[in-house]
Scaffold this motif. Structure first.
Motif, PDB file in Angstrom:
ATOM      1  N   TYR A  44      21.429 -57.318 -64.311  1.00 59.64           N
ATOM      2  CA  TYR A  44      22.488 -56.463 -64.828  1.00 59.64           C
ATOM      3  C   TYR A  44      23.705 -57.329 -65.150  1.00 59.64           C
ATOM      4  O   TYR A  44      23.998 -58.288 -64.432  1.00 59.64           O
ATOM      5  CB  TYR A  44      22.910 -55.434 -63.783  1.00 59.64           C
ATOM      6  CG  TYR A  44      21.875 -54.399 -63.445  1.00 59.64           C
ATOM      7  CD1 TYR A  44      20.769 -54.715 -62.661  1.00 59.64           C
ATOM      8  CD2 TYR A  44      22.002 -53.091 -63.888  1.00 59.64           C
ATOM      9  CE1 TYR A  44      19.811 -53.762 -62.344  1.00 59.64           C
ATOM     10  CE2 TYR A  44      21.053 -52.123 -63.571  1.00 59.64           C
ATOM     11  CZ  TYR A  44      19.969 -52.474 -62.804  1.00 59.64           C
ATOM     12  OH  TYR A  44      19.022 -51.523 -62.489  1.00 59.64           O
TER      13      TYR A  44
ATOM     14  N   SER B   5      23.073 -45.304 -56.605  1.00 55.67           N
ATOM     15  CA  SER B   5      21.922 -45.529 -57.476  1.00 55.67           C
ATOM     16  C   SER B   5      21.069 -44.270 -57.448  1.00 55.67           C
ATOM     17  O   SER B   5      20.986 -43.595 -56.422  1.00 55.67           O
ATOM     18  CB  SER B   5      21.104 -46.730 -57.015  1.00 55.67           C
ATOM     19  OG  SER B   5      20.471 -46.462 -55.774  1.00 55.67           O
ATOM     20  N   ILE B   6      20.461 -43.967 -58.565  1.00 50.94           N
ATOM     21  CA  ILE B   6      19.602 -42.805 -58.680  1.00 50.94           C
ATOM     22  C   ILE B   6      18.162 -43.300 -58.637  1.00 50.94           C
ATOM     23  O   ILE B   6      17.758 -44.137 -59.440  1.00 50.94           O
ATOM     24  CB  ILE B   6      19.852 -42.052 -59.990  1.00 50.94           C
ATOM     25  CG1 ILE B   6      21.341 -41.730 -60.133  1.00 50.94           C
ATOM     26  CG2 ILE B   6      18.987 -40.793 -60.049  1.00 50.94           C
ATOM     27  CD1 ILE B   6      21.905 -40.864 -59.028  1.00 50.94           C
TER      28      ILE B   6
ATOM     29  N   TYR C  75      27.903 -56.859 -65.811  1.00 51.84           N
ATOM     30  CA  TYR C  75      29.056 -55.977 -65.717  1.00 51.84           C
ATOM     31  C   TYR C  75      30.295 -56.748 -66.162  1.00 51.84           C
ATOM     32  O   TYR C  75      30.414 -57.955 -65.929  1.00 51.84           O
ATOM     33  CB  TYR C  75      29.282 -55.493 -64.280  1.00 51.84           C
ATOM     34  CG  TYR C  75      28.269 -54.502 -63.787  1.00 51.84           C
ATOM     35  CD1 TYR C  75      27.091 -54.919 -63.180  1.00 51.84           C
ATOM     36  CD2 TYR C  75      28.491 -53.132 -63.911  1.00 51.84           C
ATOM     37  CE1 TYR C  75      26.152 -54.008 -62.722  1.00 51.84           C
ATOM     38  CE2 TYR C  75      27.563 -52.206 -63.450  1.00 51.84           C
ATOM     39  CZ  TYR C  75      26.399 -52.658 -62.861  1.00 51.84           C
ATOM     40  OH  TYR C  75      25.477 -51.755 -62.405  1.00 51.84           O
TER      41      TYR C  75
ATOM     42  N   PRO D  49      15.049 -51.679 -58.986  1.00 49.08           N
ATOM     43  CA  PRO D  49      16.147 -50.742 -59.202  1.00 49.08           C
ATOM     44  C   PRO D  49      15.765 -49.304 -58.892  1.00 49.08           C
ATOM     45  O   PRO D  49      14.647 -48.863 -59.180  1.00 49.08           O
ATOM     46  CB  PRO D  49      16.468 -50.893 -60.694  1.00 49.08           C
ATOM     47  CG  PRO D  49      15.912 -52.198 -61.085  1.00 49.08           C
ATOM     48  CD  PRO D  49      14.735 -52.441 -60.189  1.00 49.08           C
ATOM     49  N   GLY D  50      16.689 -48.604 -58.297  1.00 50.03           N
ATOM     50  CA  GLY D  50      16.473 -47.188 -58.074  1.00 50.03           C
ATOM     51  C   GLY D  50      15.585 -46.863 -56.894  1.00 50.03           C
ATOM     52  O   GLY D  50      15.138 -45.735 -56.755  1.00 50.03           O
TER      53      GLY D  50
ATOM     54  N   GLY E 168      14.471 -44.044 -59.117  1.00 50.01           N
ATOM     55  CA  GLY E 168      13.614 -43.958 -60.290  1.00 50.01           C
ATOM     56  C   GLY E 168      14.309 -44.294 -61.590  1.00 50.01           C
ATOM     57  O   GLY E 168      13.713 -44.206 -62.662  1.00 50.01           O
ATOM     58  N   THR E 169      15.573 -44.685 -61.497  1.00 49.14           N
ATOM     59  CA  THR E 169      16.306 -45.062 -62.706  1.00 49.14           C
ATOM     60  C   THR E 169      16.928 -46.427 -62.508  1.00 49.14           C
ATOM     61  O   THR E 169      16.927 -46.985 -61.419  1.00 49.14           O
ATOM     62  CB  THR E 169      17.429 -44.074 -63.051  1.00 49.14           C
ATOM     63  OG1 THR E 169      18.561 -44.322 -62.205  1.00 49.14           O
ATOM     64  CG2 THR E 169      16.972 -42.635 -62.864  1.00 49.14           C
ATOM     65  N   TYR E 170      17.483 -46.933 -63.566  1.00 50.53           N
ATOM     66  CA  TYR E 170      18.160 -48.228 -63.510  1.00 50.53           C
ATOM     67  C   TYR E 170      19.613 -48.085 -63.075  1.00 50.53           C
ATOM     68  O   TYR E 170      20.273 -49.058 -62.803  1.00 50.53           O
ATOM     69  CB  TYR E 170      18.154 -48.861 -64.901  1.00 50.53           C
ATOM     70  CG  TYR E 170      19.158 -48.210 -65.815  1.00 50.53           C
ATOM     71  CD1 TYR E 170      18.847 -47.027 -66.473  1.00 50.53           C
ATOM     72  CD2 TYR E 170      20.430 -48.732 -65.970  1.00 50.53           C
ATOM     73  CE1 TYR E 170      19.779 -46.393 -67.275  1.00 50.53           C
ATOM     74  CE2 TYR E 170      21.359 -48.104 -66.774  1.00 50.53           C
ATOM     75  CZ  TYR E 170      21.036 -46.941 -67.427  1.00 50.53           C
ATOM     76  OH  TYR E 170      21.935 -46.319 -68.214  1.00 50.53           O
ATOM     77  N   LYS E 171      20.102 -46.861 -63.042  1.00 50.52           N
ATOM     78  CA  LYS E 171      21.547 -46.656 -62.998  1.00 50.52           C
ATOM     79  C   LYS E 171      22.174 -46.999 -61.651  1.00 50.52           C
ATOM     80  O   LYS E 171      21.701 -46.584 -60.602  1.00 50.52           O
ATOM     81  CB  LYS E 171      21.868 -45.194 -63.293  1.00 50.52           C
ATOM     82  CG  LYS E 171      21.741 -44.795 -64.725  1.00 50.52           C
ATOM     83  CD  LYS E 171      22.219 -43.353 -64.898  1.00 50.52           C
ATOM     84  CE  LYS E 171      22.148 -42.907 -66.329  1.00 50.52           C
ATOM     85  NZ  LYS E 171      22.610 -41.527 -66.499  1.00 50.52           N
ATOM     86  N   TYR E 172      23.268 -47.752 -61.728  1.00 52.70           N
ATOM     87  CA  TYR E 172      24.147 -47.958 -60.593  1.00 52.70           C
ATOM     88  C   TYR E 172      25.535 -47.548 -61.050  1.00 52.70           C
ATOM     89  O   TYR E 172      26.052 -48.078 -62.019  1.00 52.70           O
ATOM     90  CB  TYR E 172      24.162 -49.427 -60.158  1.00 52.70           C
ATOM     91  CG  TYR E 172      22.860 -49.882 -59.542  1.00 52.70           C
ATOM     92  CD1 TYR E 172      21.817 -50.343 -60.336  1.00 52.70           C
ATOM     93  CD2 TYR E 172      22.671 -49.863 -58.162  1.00 52.70           C
ATOM     94  CE1 TYR E 172      20.624 -50.761 -59.778  1.00 52.70           C
ATOM     95  CE2 TYR E 172      21.491 -50.299 -57.594  1.00 52.70           C
ATOM     96  CZ  TYR E 172      20.467 -50.740 -58.415  1.00 52.70           C
ATOM     97  OH  TYR E 172      19.283 -51.160 -57.850  1.00 52.70           O
TER      98      TYR E 172
ATOM     99  N   TRP F  67      21.423 -54.084 -69.131  1.00 57.45           N
ATOM    100  CA  TRP F  67      20.369 -54.176 -68.121  1.00 57.45           C
ATOM    101  C   TRP F  67      19.123 -54.750 -68.766  1.00 57.45           C
ATOM    102  O   TRP F  67      18.663 -54.263 -69.796  1.00 57.45           O
ATOM    103  CB  TRP F  67      20.069 -52.794 -67.538  1.00 57.45           C
ATOM    104  CG  TRP F  67      18.879 -52.763 -66.626  1.00 57.45           C
ATOM    105  CD1 TRP F  67      18.595 -53.644 -65.626  1.00 57.45           C
ATOM    106  CD2 TRP F  67      17.811 -51.816 -66.640  1.00 57.45           C
ATOM    107  NE1 TRP F  67      17.414 -53.288 -65.004  1.00 57.45           N
ATOM    108  CE2 TRP F  67      16.911 -52.175 -65.598  1.00 57.45           C
ATOM    109  CE3 TRP F  67      17.527 -50.691 -67.409  1.00 57.45           C
ATOM    110  CZ2 TRP F  67      15.772 -51.440 -65.322  1.00 57.45           C
ATOM    111  CZ3 TRP F  67      16.386 -49.953 -67.133  1.00 57.45           C
ATOM    112  CH2 TRP F  67      15.515 -50.334 -66.094  1.00 57.45           C
TER     113      TRP F  67
END
Lengths: 114, 115
Positions: free
Chosen positions: B33, A95-96, B35, B97-98, A98-102, B48
């Motif tokens: 989320y 996960s990054i 998937y 998140p994050g 500060g972002t939503y990304k996984y 998301w």
């Protein structure tokens, strides 16, 4: 681009032995998290362990430890004293901050032999 | 504390039909989320949702859609089903998140079979 690479599609290990599942990652971000999940045949994804990019010590959770080598961009999962119930698919993820990304790797299927 | 719950566990549909999958996140989690995991493959990011809004979607056609309700539960709709939509659909929720507490908590999945 951010990416997770798991180069071992399948692994075998003898019961009670230790096994290392490889994971390398690619990101230019400085703040990120690394995760490992276990997916048994039932399908549920079970969270195992987390390592933050600024954590100086390797994460451990019971029989699971994460061998974090930041310079090499690797985050290998070590399972000690393997049990038959450890047979499953294992996913490395990132996960990054500060972002939503996984971002997930393609997984490694582990088979523990009696 | 209840985990992420998904329903139905299994769903069988025929080509052209619509499928609706449901997800309830862990209490207090506002991010959901979705998937898709086709047989033998990894997880492909679908959608998301956060605070009731769609924040981002993966590389899927518009017939994959969804929504998040005021109680943060979520629904995934797949219209005009195709054979290749057969997969395990996993829902996950996250507190933040994050961040360092932002691990994803997954449900047991809904297995969709399209005949």
């Amino acid at each position: 681009a951010q990416k997770i690479t798991q180069t071992q599609p399948g692994m075998f290990v003898q019961e009670k032995e230790a096994v290392t599942l490889d994971c390398t990652y690619d990101t230019s971000d400085q703040s990120y998290g690394l995760f490992w999940y276990k997916q048994p045949s039932s399908g549920e994804m079970i969270f195992l362990i987390y390592q933050g990019s600024y954590d100086e010590q390797n994460a451990t959770e019971g029989r699971y430890s994460l061998n974090f080598q930041k310079a090499r961009k690797s985050a290998n999962l070590v399972i000690s004293a393997s049990q038959l119930g450890d047979s499953a698919m294992y996913f490395c993820a990132m996960s990054i901050s500060g972002t939503y990304k996984y971002i997930f790797g393609t997984g490694t299927r582990l088979k523990v032999l009696a | 504390e209840a985990g992420v719950t998904q329903s139905p566990t299994h769903l069988i549909k025929t080509r052209g039909q619509q499928a609706t999958l449901r997800c309830s996140p862990i209490s207090g989690h506002t991010s959901v989320y979705w998937y898709q995991q086709a047989l033998g493959l990894g997880l492909q990011f679908l959608l998301w949702y956060d605070e009731g809004e769609e924040r981002n979607r993966g590389n899927f056609p518009p017939r994959f859609s969804g929504r998040q309700f005021p109680n943060y539960s979520s629904e995934l709709n797949v219209n005009a089903l195709e054979l290749e939509d057969s997969a395990l659909y996993l829902c996950a929720s996250s507190l933040d998140p994050g961040t360092s507490v932002g691990e994803l908590f997954f449900g047991e999945g809904s297995r969709l079979t399209v005949l």
